[in-house]
Design an enzyme around this catalytic site. Sequence first.
Site, PDB file in Angstrom:
ATOM      1  N   ASP A  99       0.983  -1.231   0.121  1.00  4.18           N
ATOM      2  CA  ASP A  99       0.112   0.071  -0.168  1.00  4.18           C
ATOM      3  C   ASP A  99       0.864   1.317  -0.067  1.00  4.18           C
ATOM      4  O   ASP A  99       1.657   1.433   0.763  1.00  4.18           O
ATOM      5  CB  ASP A  99      -0.838   0.074   1.320  1.00  4.18           C
ATOM      6  N   ASP A 200      -2.985   4.583  -2.477  1.00  8.50           N
ATOM      7  CA  ASP A 200      -3.945   5.256  -1.583  1.00  8.50           C
ATOM      8  C   ASP A 200      -4.485   6.533  -2.012  1.00  8.50           C
ATOM      9  O   ASP A 200      -3.607   7.320  -2.236  1.00  8.50           O
ATOM     10  CB  ASP A 200      -3.560   5.385  -0.241  1.00  8.50           C
ATOM     11  N   GLU A 255      -6.021   3.775  -6.089  1.00  5.56           N
ATOM     12  CA  GLU A 255      -7.435   3.883  -5.302  1.00  5.56           C
ATOM     13  C   GLU A 255      -7.908   5.314  -5.864  1.00  5.56           C
ATOM     14  O   GLU A 255      -7.522   6.497  -5.536  1.00  5.56           O
ATOM     15  CB  GLU A 255      -7.378   3.883  -3.967  1.00  5.56           C
ATOM     16  N   HIS A 328     -11.114  -2.726   2.987  1.00  5.78           N
ATOM     17  CA  HIS A 328     -11.382  -2.668   4.494  1.00  5.78           C
ATOM     18  C   HIS A 328     -12.110  -1.436   4.886  1.00  5.78           C
ATOM     19  O   HIS A 328     -12.139  -0.969   5.848  1.00  5.78           O
ATOM     20  CB  HIS A 328      -9.803  -2.406   4.960  1.00  5.78           C
ATOM     21  N   ASP A 329     -12.384  -0.602   3.721  1.00  8.11           N
ATOM     22  CA  ASP A 329     -13.364   0.784   4.104  1.00  8.11           C
ATOM     23  C   ASP A 329     -14.880   0.390   3.630  1.00  8.11           C
ATOM     24  O   ASP A 329     -15.728   1.291   3.925  1.00  8.11           O
ATOM     25  CB  ASP A 329     -12.919   1.517   2.990  1.00  8.11           C
TER      26      ASP A 329
HETATM   27  C1  GLC Z   1      -7.953   5.314   1.641  1.00  4.55           C
HETATM   28  C2  GLC Z   1      -7.898   4.114   2.600  1.00  4.55           C
HETATM   29  C3  GLC Z   1      -8.642   4.380   3.934  1.00  4.55           C
HETATM   30  C4  GLC Z   1      -7.869   5.431   4.657  1.00  4.55           C
HETATM   31  C5  GLC Z   1      -7.766   6.702   3.583  1.00  4.55           C
HETATM   32  C6  GLC Z   1      -6.706   7.684   4.325  1.00  4.55           C
HETATM   33  O1  GLC Z   1      -9.426   5.467   1.217  1.00  4.55           O
HETATM   34  O2  GLC Z   1      -8.520   3.122   1.993  1.00  4.55           O
HETATM   35  O3  GLC Z   1      -8.656   3.250   4.554  1.00  4.55           O
HETATM   36  O4  GLC Z   1      -8.484   5.885   5.823  1.00  4.55           O
HETATM   37  O5  GLC Z   1      -7.458   6.454   2.449  1.00  4.55           O
HETATM   38  O6  GLC Z   1      -5.499   7.108   4.023  1.00  4.55           O
END
Ligand code: GLC
Length: 560
Positions: A99, A200, A255, A328-329
């Site tokens: 990540d 991320d 992401e 995980h979100d």
């Molecule tokens: C992304 C991650 C999330 C995190 C956010 C800030 O959306 O998947 O879990 O809280 O970024 O890093």
Amino acid sequence: MQEKAWWKESVVYQVYPRSFCDSNGDGIGDLNGITSKLDYLKELGVDVVWLSPVYQSPNDDNGYDISDYQAIMEDFGTMEDFDRMLEEMHKRGIRLVMDLVVNHTSDEHPWFVESRKGKDNPYRDYYIWKDPVDGHAPNNWGSCFSGPAWQWDEETGQYYLHLFSVKQPDLNWENEKVRDEVFSMMNWWLDKGVDGFRMDVISLISKDPSYADGEAGLNGYSSFNVCANGPRVHEYLQEMRRRVLDGRDTITVGECSGVTLQEALKYASLDGKELNMVFQFEHTNLDADGDNKWTDKKCRLTELKEVLSNWQNGLDGKAWNSLFWCNHDQPRIVSRLGNDSPEYRERSAKMLAVCLHMMQGTPYVYQGEELGMTNVPFPGVEDFRDLDSINAYHELTEKGIFTEEEMLRFMRYKSRDNARTPMQWDDSANAGFTTGTPWIMTNPNYKQINAAEQVGRPDSVFRFYQKLIALRKEKEIIVYGGYKLLEPDSESVYVYERTLGKEHLLTACNFTDREQEVRLPEEAAGREASLLIGNCEGAEWGDMLRLQPYEAVVWNWKED
Ligand code: GLC
Ligand code: CA
């Protein structure tokens, strides 16, 4: 047919290390725990592991707030543990995706510690500092985790930007030195042997220099997504490609919160200038109220089909899709789009798996999804750990927007913590996750739902995922075939066809607890077909397909 690539043919498994497996009884999952479970992942058949952050972090946001990009979080082990885990993965033919969290750092990162010391500190410009405007924050931007995105710093009389928590200040990508630091850190990990990055919120790294107000949401602030797809984001990613990724055999997924199809065609173009693929969120936002995710609204199947089909057709031959229901979100998919009652949990979990895995793109499986793990009956607000949920609970109840009961109901449905309870390994205490006290409660249904029980049972959800993953290796059409949606107006069934040359796959999924009928498309009627996979006994081919509640079938036929 489009060019072949291993990352198009792979299935990725996401590990959330804190909740996967605890090897030393401190209640927190760790690297040695992951290493001890690699044979399980090998048996499932996945090709790649994406590991959520394991870097040094004060854990305001469970590792997404990084204070040292080149050190391992103490809770998780040591760099030696990491190297051994990587080696054991590679021995089993599994690649590792790290990540990459570089939209922001932790406020405890030495760069930020320096940066906040003074306006003329050499690190000042590593972050985004602004003067107040008329005595208040420079604009109305909100943090993803409630409240404003600007934090006032008394010492130097300026605000800093944090699109996430106060402890996650945004890096200033305009500063060339920041890009140098990030790229050299990425090269360091790749030289160590990791195989790629999940990036991320990479869509947020370029801020529009006008810093104009956005449209205000429920809490009075604009969404953090006002920063999505900023003016220089593609330039930065192309620079990253040249300075880091070119000449290396990697897998990259961005992401991309707030990404549109048009933008994805640039991020994930098959011309290879930026990333291999992106995570888009149009389908997971369908059950939100605009920018507010705190509701128990359900999404309509017609909308889901429209969104996913748009991505399937829009990227076909031009860019590449990632396929996911869970991470995980997100809450657990079987509780969200399926049916988690004892009667239909397994069947609907398998149906959802078929529906996703038969599409064009690289599928992602989130830990426990392969067991049909469900949302969690959190008793009260004190049982949650996620700052997103906890902050929203306080903000929205204190402002009187929702009652405490409403917020709890929404949190049990939507909270990220639904995905973060311990992985359910067996029916011993704490689901076999830890011998100590887990950092977050265990879902009480682990006695019924756990890996040990499912690995040994031929008709389990685990075995079904294993079969789906294996099919992808056998049938090129699953990876490379074109996609066509059938029955777009049905609120009950999701039916689509894949085509590669003269070969066809017809996937039909019943999203309801009632029997449904599906008329075959004209070109398929009267053909001979074989069942590639299905989740019920007794599926029959005919001009009319009869689907039992939550049944999914994939029929394979050929033109003469
Ligand atoms: C992304 C991650 C999330 C995190 C956010 C800030 O959306 O998947 O879990 O809280 O970024 O890093
Ligand atoms: Ca541990």
